[in-house]
Design a protein around this motif. Structure first.
Motif, mmCIF file in Angstrom:
data_model
loop_
_atom_site.group_PDB
_atom_site.id
_atom_site.type_symbol
_atom_site.label_atom_id
_atom_site.label_comp_id
_atom_site.label_asym_id
_atom_site.label_seq_id
_atom_site.Cartn_x
_atom_site.Cartn_y
_atom_site.Cartn_z
ATOM 1 N N GLN A 40 0.869 -1.277 -0.052
ATOM 2 C CA GLN A 40 -0.027 0.025 0.112
ATOM 3 C C GLN A 40 0.880 1.230 0.094
ATOM 4 O OE1 GLN A 40 -3.042 0.307 -0.470
ATOM 5 N NE2 GLN A 40 -4.003 -1.859 -0.015
ATOM 6 N N ARG A 41 1.393 1.617 -1.449
ATOM 7 C CA ARG A 41 2.373 2.839 -1.284
ATOM 8 C C ARG A 41 1.721 4.071 -0.840
ATOM 9 N NH1 ARG A 41 6.732 0.357 -0.147
ATOM 10 N NH2 ARG A 41 7.718 2.485 -0.867
ATOM 11 N N ARG A 42 0.215 4.169 -1.067
ATOM 12 C CA ARG A 42 -0.210 5.416 -0.607
ATOM 13 C C ARG A 42 -0.084 5.718 0.980
ATOM 14 N NH1 ARG A 42 -2.332 8.270 -4.755
ATOM 15 N NH2 ARG A 42 -2.519 7.390 -6.703
ATOM 16 N N HIS A 47 1.699 6.415 9.550
ATOM 17 C CA HIS A 47 0.775 7.394 8.779
ATOM 18 C C HIS A 47 -0.280 7.990 9.855
ATOM 19 C CE1 HIS A 47 -1.682 8.191 4.935
ATOM 20 N NE2 HIS A 47 -2.369 8.632 5.811
ATOM 21 N N ASN A 66 0.407 11.540 1.724
ATOM 22 C CA ASN A 66 -0.641 11.426 0.969
ATOM 23 C C ASN A 66 -2.144 12.011 1.913
ATOM 24 O OD1 ASN A 66 0.221 10.807 -1.567
ATOM 25 N ND2 ASN A 66 0.462 8.786 -0.676
ATOM 26 N N GLY A 89 -4.552 7.941 2.983
ATOM 27 C CA GLY A 89 -3.812 8.349 1.844
ATOM 28 C C GLY A 89 -4.947 8.345 0.619
ATOM 29 N N GLY A 92 -6.015 5.573 -1.217
ATOM 30 C CA GLY A 92 -5.695 4.317 -0.601
ATOM 31 C C GLY A 92 -6.494 3.722 0.247
ATOM 32 N N LYS A 348 -10.431 11.711 -6.621
ATOM 33 C CA LYS A 348 -9.832 10.716 -7.448
ATOM 34 C C LYS A 348 -10.773 10.013 -8.344
ATOM 35 C CE LYS A 348 -5.524 10.809 -5.485
ATOM 36 N NZ LYS A 348 -4.600 11.271 -6.116
#
Length: 392
Positions: A40-42, A47, A66, A89, A92, A348
C-alpha cells in the motif's frame, strides 16, 4: 469499549480488525497495530494514530505524504465517530470505523454531544473536549498527548484546514457517504464494450474490451453511461486505412460475475460527441435504480460534497484484487466549479470510472463522470440534465 475497522476495498475487503488499546498506530510498516503492508504505497510508514480518551476517539495524521481523510475531508486531528469512513492516503485503503462494547460485542452509539457553533472560538472548542467531569486514569495519562493533538487542531484552524465531517441531519436531507453507498450500490453497473478494428481488406486485426461504468435509472432496464465508452473509436480513431466499431455491449450487475454479463443495446445516443451521454437498455429488471433529482431540487453549488461510484481500472482492478464478484467503489470529493456544460470536481477518478454516477450529499445523481486531467485530482462530469433531456 473497543475500536473496530472494517476494510471496504482491496484484498482485505470485509475484514474486521478490532483494538482495545488506548493508542493505536496505523501505517504501512509492520510495527503498527493496524498495518497495511508494504504494497500500500499511498500509506506512509507511520501514517496516523488513534487515541482513546474517555468515551471518544481522536484520529491524528502523523505528517503523512498523502493525507488522512474522514468522510472525504482531509484532517490533521479530529474526533472519529461511529460509522465514519476513513481513507488513509488519497486513493488508498478505505475503512469504516465502529465503536463496540468489548464484553457483548454490541455496537455503542455515543450520546449526541453539543457541537461548537460556527461562531465558537477555538479555545471554546478545546475547553469542551478537555473539561470533562471525572476523567479516567487513562485519560489523565494521555493528557500530554491530547494537549499536543489539540494544539495541532488549533494550528490547523489557523492555517485554514477544515476538519468537519459529513453531517447526518435528516431535516437537511443530507446523508453519510456510507448511506449514499448503500442506497446507490445496487444500481451501479460495469459496462464492457468490445471494440473491433479491421484493415482495408475487412480483416479483424484487433479486438479488445473497453470497460467503464453506468447506472440504472428505471426498472425498464435503462442505463445511463458515457458516449465515449460506447463509441470509443470516435474519440480515438484507428490508424489511417483502418476502421473500428463496437461489436458487442455487455452489462454486469452489482453482485454478479463477468460470466453473468447481460447483452445490452444502445437506446439513445447524444447527437454530438461533445455531449458525452449514452443510454443503454438491457430489458426489465428488479434491480433498484438511482435517485434522479426532483424538478424542484436546487442546483449543486461550488464547495458541496459529492461522491462518484464506479469501477476504477475496470477489469484490470478485478484481476489485481482477485475479485470474482462485481462491486463498485466510492470516491468522495467536492464540487470545485460549476460550468454551463460541465461540473468540475476535485476527487480521485480513474480509467473505468467513466460513465459512473456523481452523487450529491442527498443521494441524488447530479452528473455522469466524463473525464479527468492526467494524474491530477481534477475531473469533469456532465450534468444529469443532459441525460434527462436525451430521454425526453
Amino acid at each position: 469499549m473497543r475500536a473496530v475497522f472494517t476494510h471496504l476495498v482491496g484484498l482485505h475487503k470485509d475484514k474486521r480488525e478490532s483494538f482495545d488499546a488506548d493508542r493505536i498506530t496505523i501505517g504501512r510498516s509492520p510495527d503498527n497495530q493496524l498495518s497495511f503492508g508494504d504494497s500500500q504505497r499511498r500509506v506512509s510508514s507511520h501514517h496516523a494514530e488513534l487515541v482513546r480518551c474517555d468515551d471518544q476517539y481522536l484520529l491524528r495524521d502523523l505528517g503523512s505524504t498523502n493525507g488522512t481523510m474522514i468522510n472525504g475531508r482531509r484532517i490533521v486531528v479530529s474526533e472519529l465517530n461511529h460509522d465514519d469512513m476513513v481513507e488513509f492516503g488519497a486513493g488508498g485503503p478505505l475503512l469504516r470505523f465502529a465503536i463496540e462494547n468489548e464484553a457483548s460485542h454490541e455496537t455503542i452509539l455515543p450520546p449526541p454531544r453539543q457541537r461548537p457553533s460556527a461562531s465558537a472560538s477555538d479555545s471554546d472548542f478545546s475547553r469542551r473536549i478537555t473539561t470533562r467531569q471525572g476523567p479516567t486514569p487513562q485519560a489523565r495519562n494521555n493528557s500530554v498527548l491530547i494537549g499536543a493533538m489539540l494544539a495541532a487542531m488549533l494550528l490547523g484552524a489557523v492555517g485554514g484546514i477544515i476538519f468537519s465531517r459529513v453531517t447526518t441531519k435528516r431535516d437537511n436531507g443530507e446523508m453519510r457517504f456510507a448511506e449514499i453507498d448503500a442506497a446507490s450500490r445496487p444500481a451501479v453497473v460495469l459496462i464492457i464494450a468490445q471494440v473491433e478494428t479491421t484493415n482495408q481488406s475487412g480483416e479483424v486485426i484487433s479486438s479488445e474490451p473497453m470497460t467503464g461504468s453506468g447506472f440504472l435509472i428505471s426498472n425498464d432496464g435503462l442505463i445511463v453511461t458515457s458516449r465515449h465508452l460506447v463509441r470509443n473509436w470516435e474519440y480515438n480513431p484507428p490508424s489511417t486505412g483502418n476502421t473500428a466499431r463496437t461489436s458487442r455491449l455487455d452489462v454486469v450487475l452489482q453482485g454478479h460475475g463477468v460470466g453473468d454479463a447481460i447483452p445490452a443495446e444502445v437506446y439513445r445516443l447524444s447527437q454530438s460527441k461533445d455531449s458525452d451521454v449514452a443510454v443503454l437498455r438491457i430489458g426489465a429488471t428488479s434491480t433498484p435504480s438511482v435517485r434522479l433529482p426532483e424538478p424542484e431540487s436546487g442546483n449543486i453549488g461550488q464547495g458541496e460534497a459529492v461522491a462518484v461510484m464506479g469501477f476504477p481500472l475496470g477489469l484490470d482492478l478485478l484481476s489485481i484484487t482477485n475479485d470474482s464478484i462485481i462491486d463498485p467503489t466510492l470516491s468522495p470529493g467536492i464540487v470545485s466549479r460549476v460550468g454551463h456544460d460541465y461540473i468540475q470536481l476535485s476527487l480521485k477518478a480513474y480509467r473505468g470510472n467513466s460513465g459512473g454516477p456523481v452523487l450529491s450529499s442527498s443521494g441524488e445523481v447530479i452528473g455522469i463522470l466524463t473525464s479527468k486531467f492526467g494524474d491530477s485530482d481534477i475531473a469533469l462530469c456532465t450534468p444529469i440534465s443532459a441525460a434527462i433531456a436525451l430521454l425526453k
